[in-house]
Scaffold this motif. Structure first.
Motif, PDB file in Angstrom:
ATOM      1  N   UNK A  54     -15.365  14.118   3.197  1.00 27.74           N
ATOM      2  CA  UNK A  54     -15.909  13.505   1.928  1.00 27.74           C
ATOM      3  C   UNK A  54     -16.332  11.653   1.255  1.00 27.74           C
ATOM      4  N   UNK A  55     -15.630  11.694   1.975  1.00 32.32           N
ATOM      5  CA  UNK A  55     -14.904  10.239   1.183  1.00 32.32           C
ATOM      6  C   UNK A  55     -15.724   9.068   2.847  1.00 32.32           C
ATOM      7  N   UNK A  56     -15.770   9.778   3.736  1.00 32.08           N
ATOM      8  CA  UNK A  56     -16.720   9.510   5.142  1.00 32.08           C
ATOM      9  C   UNK A  56     -18.005   9.375   5.077  1.00 32.08           C
ATOM     10  N   UNK A  57     -18.097  10.124   4.631  1.00 35.29           N
ATOM     11  CA  UNK A  57     -19.515  10.600   4.035  1.00 35.29           C
ATOM     12  C   UNK A  57     -20.125   9.285   2.763  1.00 35.29           C
ATOM     13  N   UNK A  58     -19.279   9.217   2.192  1.00 35.71           N
ATOM     14  CA  UNK A  58     -19.499   7.874   0.992  1.00 35.71           C
ATOM     15  C   UNK A  58     -19.747   6.482   1.424  1.00 35.71           C
ATOM     16  N   UNK A  59     -18.506   6.892   2.204  1.00 33.42           N
ATOM     17  CA  UNK A  59     -18.646   5.653   2.942  1.00 33.42           C
ATOM     18  C   UNK A  59     -20.186   4.819   4.017  1.00 33.42           C
ATOM     19  N   UNK A  60     -19.760   6.192   3.536  1.00 30.59           N
ATOM     20  CA  UNK A  60     -21.422   5.584   5.300  1.00 30.59           C
ATOM     21  C   UNK A  60     -22.815   5.838   4.410  1.00 30.59           C
ATOM     22  N   UNK A  61     -23.095   6.364   3.098  1.00 30.13           N
ATOM     23  CA  UNK A  61     -23.791   5.926   2.172  1.00 30.13           C
ATOM     24  C   UNK A  61     -23.486   4.440   1.851  1.00 30.13           C
ATOM     25  N   UNK A  62     -22.650   4.467   1.668  1.00 30.54           N
ATOM     26  CA  UNK A  62     -22.539   2.940   0.402  1.00 30.54           C
ATOM     27  C   UNK A  62     -22.906   1.288   1.666  1.00 30.54           C
ATOM     28  N   UNK A  63     -22.462   1.383   2.986  1.00 31.87           N
ATOM     29  CA  UNK A  63     -22.353   0.901   4.434  1.00 31.87           C
ATOM     30  C   UNK A  63     -24.184   1.394   4.244  1.00 31.87           C
ATOM     31  N   UNK A  64     -24.767   2.092   4.573  1.00 34.37           N
ATOM     32  CA  UNK A  64     -26.182   1.988   4.821  1.00 34.37           C
ATOM     33  C   UNK A  64     -26.864   1.302   3.953  1.00 34.37           C
ATOM     34  N   UNK A 139     -18.043   6.441  11.771  1.00 31.91           N
ATOM     35  CA  UNK A 139     -17.425   7.754  10.371  1.00 31.91           C
ATOM     36  C   UNK A 139     -18.579   8.173  10.779  1.00 31.91           C
ATOM     37  N   UNK A 140     -20.097   8.480  11.085  1.00 32.12           N
ATOM     38  CA  UNK A 140     -20.775   9.525  11.355  1.00 32.12           C
ATOM     39  C   UNK A 140     -20.665  10.419  12.504  1.00 32.12           C
ATOM     40  N   UNK A 141     -19.802  10.398  13.640  1.00 33.63           N
ATOM     41  CA  UNK A 141     -19.034  10.803  14.477  1.00 33.63           C
ATOM     42  C   UNK A 141     -18.447  11.529  14.047  1.00 33.63           C
ATOM     43  N   UNK A 142     -17.079  10.729  13.339  1.00 40.07           N
ATOM     44  CA  UNK A 142     -15.936  11.873  12.785  1.00 40.07           C
ATOM     45  C   UNK A 142     -16.579  13.201  11.851  1.00 40.07           C
ATOM     46  N   UNK A 143     -17.216  12.809  11.162  1.00 44.10           N
ATOM     47  CA  UNK A 143     -18.156  13.787  10.081  1.00 44.10           C
ATOM     48  C   UNK A 143     -18.781  14.858  10.978  1.00 44.10           C
TER      49      UNK A 143
END
Length: 183
Positions: A54-64, A139-143
């Motif tokens: 969930x944290x990684x997905x949130x970080x991806x969203x912020x970075x994008x 992060x997408x790879x980790x998710x």
């Protein structure tokens, strides 16, 4: 635990209890305390994994969003910089230019604010954006790697809780009866 199936009143209950005991044997669990500990461990592992995804997905969203705003910023930077041209030092010419480019300047200012907030007031560059893109890919790879593990951890936790619930439904009446006999 060996007496649990005999407490059953129907074939379904006998099957549930038998399956629970088989599952416990396969897991190497020999008593209720070990089961409780295993349930707690699996719940903790599931929660940690789920939170990490969930944290990684949130970080991806912020970075994008930051990457998108950086592109907007770069696109409209020449329009913003044109305000400093000598021909626009006169108020009438400047106001006309600002009116003609109102939407672009608004988008530029919004992008500038988002980037300033995202990057904690630090200046960002094309290299920074490249780093953000690289982080998004990682992060997408980790998710993608951890998402199936979340489902597996959830299924394991639910299975253990089901076993625990099945066994408690048989142990509770027995424990209550033993407690009453002690009185």
């Amino acid at each position: 635990m060996n007496n649990l199936p005999s407490r059953s009143k129907s074939l379904r209950h006998v099957q549930e209890a038998s399956q629970a005991l088989i599952d416990l044997q396969e897991m190497g669990i020999t008593n209720a305390d070990e089961l409780d500990e295993k349930v707690q461990e699996s719940s903790t592992a599931y929660d940690e994994l789920k939170d990490r995804v969930k944290d990684n997905e949130a970080r991806v969203k912020k970075l994008e969003e930051a990457i998108k705003q950086a592109a907007i910023y770069k696109k409209y930077l020449p329009i913003k910089q044109a305000l400093n041209e000598p021909r626009l030092h006169f108020e009438k010419a400047r106001k006309k230019y600002e009116a003609e480019h109102d939407s672009e300047l608004t988008l530029f200012k919004a992008a500038q604010g988002v980037l300033k907030k995202f990057n904690h007031g630090k200046q960002w560059t094309d290299t920074t954006v490249a780093d953000w893109k690289e982080e998004v890919a990682e992060l997408k790879a980790k998710v993608a790697e951890e998402s199936p593990k979340v489902k597996t951890a959830r299924d394991e936790m639910l299975k253990l809780r089901d076993i625990q619930g099945t066994l408690e439904s048989y142990l509770k009446p027995r424990r209550e009866r033993n407690h009453e006999q002690e009185r």
